[in-house]
Each structure stands twice: as C-alpha cells, then as structure tokens.
Design a protein around this motif. Sequence first.
Motif, PDB file in Angstrom:
ATOM      1  N   HIS A   1       0.862  -1.217  -0.086  1.00 42.64           N
ATOM      2  CA  HIS A   1       0.164  -0.359   0.148  1.00 42.64           C
ATOM      3  C   HIS A   1       0.932   1.354   0.208  1.00 42.64           C
ATOM      4  O   HIS A   1       1.696   1.166   0.712  1.00 42.64           O
ATOM      5  N   VAL A   2       0.528   2.060  -0.511  1.00 34.52           N
ATOM      6  CA  VAL A   2       1.355   3.632  -0.626  1.00 34.52           C
ATOM      7  C   VAL A   2       0.564   4.972  -0.794  1.00 34.52           C
ATOM      8  O   VAL A   2      -1.177   4.631  -1.017  1.00 34.52           O
ATOM      9  N   ARG A   3       0.404   5.242   0.518  1.00 35.38           N
ATOM     10  CA  ARG A   3       0.031   6.642   0.939  1.00 35.38           C
ATOM     11  C   ARG A   3       0.480   7.640   0.579  1.00 35.38           C
ATOM     12  O   ARG A   3       1.888   8.181   0.888  1.00 35.38           O
ATOM     13  N   GLU A   4       0.438   8.325   0.040  1.00 33.51           N
ATOM     14  CA  GLU A   4       0.541   9.540  -0.996  1.00 33.51           C
ATOM     15  C   GLU A   4       0.110  11.425  -0.385  1.00 33.51           C
ATOM     16  O   GLU A   4      -1.266  11.157  -0.614  1.00 33.51           O
ATOM     17  N   ASP A   5       1.015  12.010   0.812  1.00 36.14           N
ATOM     18  CA  ASP A   5       0.644  13.107   1.629  1.00 36.14           C
ATOM     19  C   ASP A   5       0.735  14.190   0.825  1.00 36.14           C
ATOM     20  O   ASP A   5       1.707  14.790   0.666  1.00 36.14           O
ATOM     21  N   ARG A   6      -0.405  15.202   0.289  1.00 37.48           N
ATOM     22  CA  ARG A   6       0.004  16.130  -0.405  1.00 37.48           C
ATOM     23  C   ARG A   6      -1.153  17.800   0.217  1.00 37.48           C
ATOM     24  O   ARG A   6      -1.952  17.112   0.320  1.00 37.48           O
ATOM     25  N   ALA A   7      -0.434  18.556   0.734  1.00 31.99           N
ATOM     26  CA  ALA A   7      -1.008  19.630   0.853  1.00 31.99           C
ATOM     27  C   ALA A   7      -1.111  20.698   0.325  1.00 31.99           C
ATOM     28  O   ALA A   7      -0.477  20.635  -0.544  1.00 31.99           O
ATOM     29  N   LYS A   8      -2.997  20.820  -0.178  1.00 28.53           N
ATOM     30  CA  LYS A   8      -3.068  20.896  -1.151  1.00 28.53           C
ATOM     31  C   LYS A   8      -2.943  22.625  -0.955  1.00 28.53           C
ATOM     32  O   LYS A   8      -2.448  23.950  -1.973  1.00 28.53           O
ATOM     33  N   TYR A   9      -2.658  22.733   0.562  1.00 29.58           N
ATOM     34  CA  TYR A   9      -1.795  24.916   0.720  1.00 29.58           C
ATOM     35  C   TYR A   9      -0.042  25.145   0.569  1.00 29.58           C
ATOM     36  O   TYR A   9       0.369  26.120   0.846  1.00 29.58           O
ATOM     37  N   ALA A  10       0.672  23.584   0.590  1.00 29.83           N
ATOM     38  CA  ALA A  10       2.272  23.432   0.067  1.00 29.83           C
ATOM     39  C   ALA A  10       2.975  22.647  -0.524  1.00 29.83           C
ATOM     40  O   ALA A  10       2.110  22.262  -0.793  1.00 29.83           O
ATOM     41  N   GLU A  11       3.947  22.895  -0.759  1.00 38.74           N
ATOM     42  CA  GLU A  11       4.830  21.311  -0.761  1.00 38.74           C
ATOM     43  C   GLU A  11       5.273  21.118   0.031  1.00 38.74           C
ATOM     44  O   GLU A  11       6.609  22.185   0.654  1.00 38.74           O
ATOM     45  N   VAL A  12       5.670  20.062   0.588  1.00 41.05           N
ATOM     46  CA  VAL A  12       7.019  19.412   0.965  1.00 41.05           C
ATOM     47  C   VAL A  12       7.914  19.842   0.496  1.00 41.05           C
ATOM     48  O   VAL A  12       8.164  18.783  -0.533  1.00 41.05           O
ATOM     49  N   LEU A  13       8.928  19.644   0.804  1.00 42.56           N
ATOM     50  CA  LEU A  13      10.501  20.526   0.761  1.00 42.56           C
ATOM     51  C   LEU A  13      11.498  19.262   0.516  1.00 42.56           C
ATOM     52  O   LEU A  13      12.497  19.119   0.254  1.00 42.56           O
ATOM     53  N   SER A  14      11.421  18.804   2.101  1.00 46.08           N
ATOM     54  CA  SER A  14      12.357  17.763   2.308  1.00 46.08           C
ATOM     55  C   SER A  14      11.135  17.123   3.765  1.00 46.08           C
ATOM     56  O   SER A  14      10.776  17.143   4.173  1.00 46.08           O
ATOM     57  N   GLY A  15      13.028  15.733   4.217  1.00 47.89           N
ATOM     58  CA  GLY A  15      11.984  15.462   4.836  1.00 47.89           C
ATOM     59  C   GLY A  15      13.577  14.829   5.926  1.00 47.89           C
ATOM     60  O   GLY A  15      14.133  16.379   6.171  1.00 47.89           O
ATOM     61  N   VAL A  16      13.585  14.031   6.185  1.00 43.14           N
ATOM     62  CA  VAL A  16      14.959  14.005   6.993  1.00 43.14           C
ATOM     63  C   VAL A  16      16.843  13.989   6.332  1.00 43.14           C
ATOM     64  O   VAL A  16      16.529  13.386   4.599  1.00 43.14           O
ATOM     65  N   THR A  17      17.323  14.922   6.281  1.00 42.04           N
ATOM     66  CA  THR A  17      18.493  15.238   5.792  1.00 42.04           C
ATOM     67  C   THR A  17      20.204  15.214   6.065  1.00 42.04           C
ATOM     68  O   THR A  17      19.673  15.495   7.564  1.00 42.04           O
ATOM     69  N   PHE A  18      21.131  15.138   6.127  1.00 40.00           N
ATOM     70  CA  PHE A  18      22.273  14.372   6.323  1.00 40.00           C
ATOM     71  C   PHE A  18      23.657  15.094   5.865  1.00 40.00           C
ATOM     72  O   PHE A  18      23.043  15.190   4.735  1.00 40.00           O
ATOM     73  N   ARG A  19      24.154  15.152   6.240  1.00 38.49           N
ATOM     74  CA  ARG A  19      25.954  15.888   5.756  1.00 38.49           C
ATOM     75  C   ARG A  19      26.743  14.611   5.644  1.00 38.49           C
ATOM     76  O   ARG A  19      26.660  14.271   7.240  1.00 38.49           O
ATOM     77  N   LEU A  20      27.046  13.193   5.168  1.00 37.96           N
ATOM     78  CA  LEU A  20      27.948  12.700   5.315  1.00 37.96           C
ATOM     79  C   LEU A  20      29.427  13.071   5.652  1.00 37.96           C
ATOM     80  O   LEU A  20      29.601  14.046   5.007  1.00 37.96           O
ATOM     81  N   HIS A  21      30.211  12.361   6.638  1.00 39.56           N
ATOM     82  CA  HIS A  21      31.044  13.184   6.786  1.00 39.56           C
ATOM     83  C   HIS A  21      32.347  12.512   5.625  1.00 39.56           C
ATOM     84  O   HIS A  21      33.497  13.318   5.786  1.00 39.56           O
ATOM     85  N   ASP A  22      32.940  11.860   5.142  1.00 39.60           N
ATOM     86  CA  ASP A  22      33.249  11.383   3.946  1.00 39.60           C
ATOM     87  C   ASP A  22      32.853  10.122   2.873  1.00 39.60           C
ATOM     88  O   ASP A  22      31.889   9.270   3.078  1.00 39.60           O
ATOM     89  N   PRO A  23      32.290  11.339   1.932  1.00 36.93           N
ATOM     90  CA  PRO A  23      31.160  11.174   1.366  1.00 36.93           C
ATOM     91  C   PRO A  23      32.071  10.033   0.086  1.00 36.93           C
ATOM     92  O   PRO A  23      31.314   9.347  -0.277  1.00 36.93           O
ATOM     93  N   ALA A  24      33.274  10.120  -0.452  1.00 38.12           N
ATOM     94  CA  ALA A  24      33.954   9.273  -0.866  1.00 38.12           C
ATOM     95  C   ALA A  24      33.647   7.706  -0.904  1.00 38.12           C
ATOM     96  O   ALA A  24      32.769   6.811  -1.339  1.00 38.12           O
ATOM     97  N   GLU A  25      33.681   7.846   0.454  1.00 39.81           N
ATOM     98  CA  GLU A  25      34.104   6.375   1.171  1.00 39.81           C
ATOM     99  C   GLU A  25      32.878   5.954   1.291  1.00 39.81           C
ATOM    100  O   GLU A  25      31.797   4.629   1.149  1.00 39.81           O
ATOM    101  N   VAL A  26      31.546   6.407   1.857  1.00 41.08           N
ATOM    102  CA  VAL A  26      30.125   6.522   1.937  1.00 41.08           C
ATOM    103  C   VAL A  26      28.730   5.834   0.428  1.00 41.08           C
ATOM    104  O   VAL A  26      29.070   4.831   0.686  1.00 41.08           O
ATOM    105  N   LEU A  27      29.616   6.358  -0.954  1.00 41.88           N
ATOM    106  CA  LEU A  27      29.249   6.617  -1.768  1.00 41.88           C
ATOM    107  C   LEU A  27      29.845   5.255  -2.362  1.00 41.88           C
ATOM    108  O   LEU A  27      29.047   4.367  -3.369  1.00 41.88           O
ATOM    109  N   LYS A  28      30.761   5.127  -2.496  1.00 49.25           N
ATOM    110  CA  LYS A  28      31.989   3.636  -2.748  1.00 49.25           C
ATOM    111  C   LYS A  28      30.365   2.709  -1.970  1.00 49.25           C
ATOM    112  O   LYS A  28      30.086   1.124  -2.718  1.00 49.25           O
ATOM    113  N   ARG A  29      30.413   2.548  -0.868  1.00 51.13           N
ATOM    114  CA  ARG A  29      29.940   1.709   0.276  1.00 51.13           C
ATOM    115  C   ARG A  29      28.589   1.227  -0.664  1.00 51.13           C
ATOM    116  O   ARG A  29      27.727  -0.296  -0.334  1.00 51.13           O
TER     117      ARG A  29
END
Length: 158
Positions: free
Chosen positions: A116-144
């Motif tokens: 089941h997929v529930r898609e929640d949209r607000a008529k009055y706004a656009e959801v821009l993001s959820g949880v975001t983070f910054r990788l400490h070692d992008p090269a190593e993490v992206l390889k993994r």
Amino acid sequence: MSENKELPQGLCEWLNGRDLESKSDTAMVLLTVTEDGWPHTAMISAGEVIALDRSRLRLALWPGTVTAGNMKRTGQATLVTVHDGAVHSIRLRVKALPDVEGARHPRQRFAADVVHVREDRAKYAEVLSGVTFRLHDPAEVLKRWSETIAELREEEAR
C-alpha cells in the motif's frame, strides 16, 4: 491524499540505485514494530534501498539491528520518504534474503513487496524535504552504497 498499490513512477525512478551522489543528503525513515508493540524508527539511505519496479523493493540493513530483527519477526515494515512535494508512506511485506557470500559490506538483505502506498500532499503547501544529513566521508560512503546496491541487484539476476 491518494492511495495506491504501486510506487509513483517518479519515486520508483528515484529509488533506482543510480546517481547516488545526488541523493547522498537524503534519509528515509523505516518503521517497524518491536516485540512489545511499540513503533521503532530507523533511518535508511538511497544506498540501502532499490526499487526493482513499482511493486518490488530490496533493502539492505546493518545485521543484528532492532529493525532487521523486527522485520524478520513480523514480515512487515513501512518506508516513509519525501519526494516530488509529497510524503509517501509505503507499507511493505518483507522477507529475508540469503546472505551474499563474500559481501564487501555484510548486510541483512530483504525482498519487499509494496502492499500500500499513501501519498500525502497539502493543497496549500509543497513538502520540500524530510530527514536530511551530511556525509562525513562522501567518497567512502558512496563507494559502499554503490557496492551495496550492486549486491541487492544480484538477487534479481539469480
């Protein structure tokens, strides 16, 4: 709000396991239920989930985690992500996959069918993001992540 039994096409394409660098700051929330009935939340990245098509996913979790144990026990999980201006809650029926022999990054892998997929949209706004983070070692993490996604694809090739 809309409800469906398949991922929206755009979300399916976003979870394609490619171009991980552009997705390296986005986390999704994976919900399971503990043995005593409480919700359990965990973060999961684009480097640990792949959509095989609009109704099937593969997930790679750190072995021995509460989340992996909950999924093995109940066969269920809910993946929550923000995409294309909406919050998507995706109910999954999951089953453990065999370990990949010689895996560079051992993970507990799961096959997941979208229930089941529930898609929640607000008529009055656009959801821009959820949880975001910054990788400490992008090269190593992206390889993994790339190697993990490749191992998730292996099950499909068998």
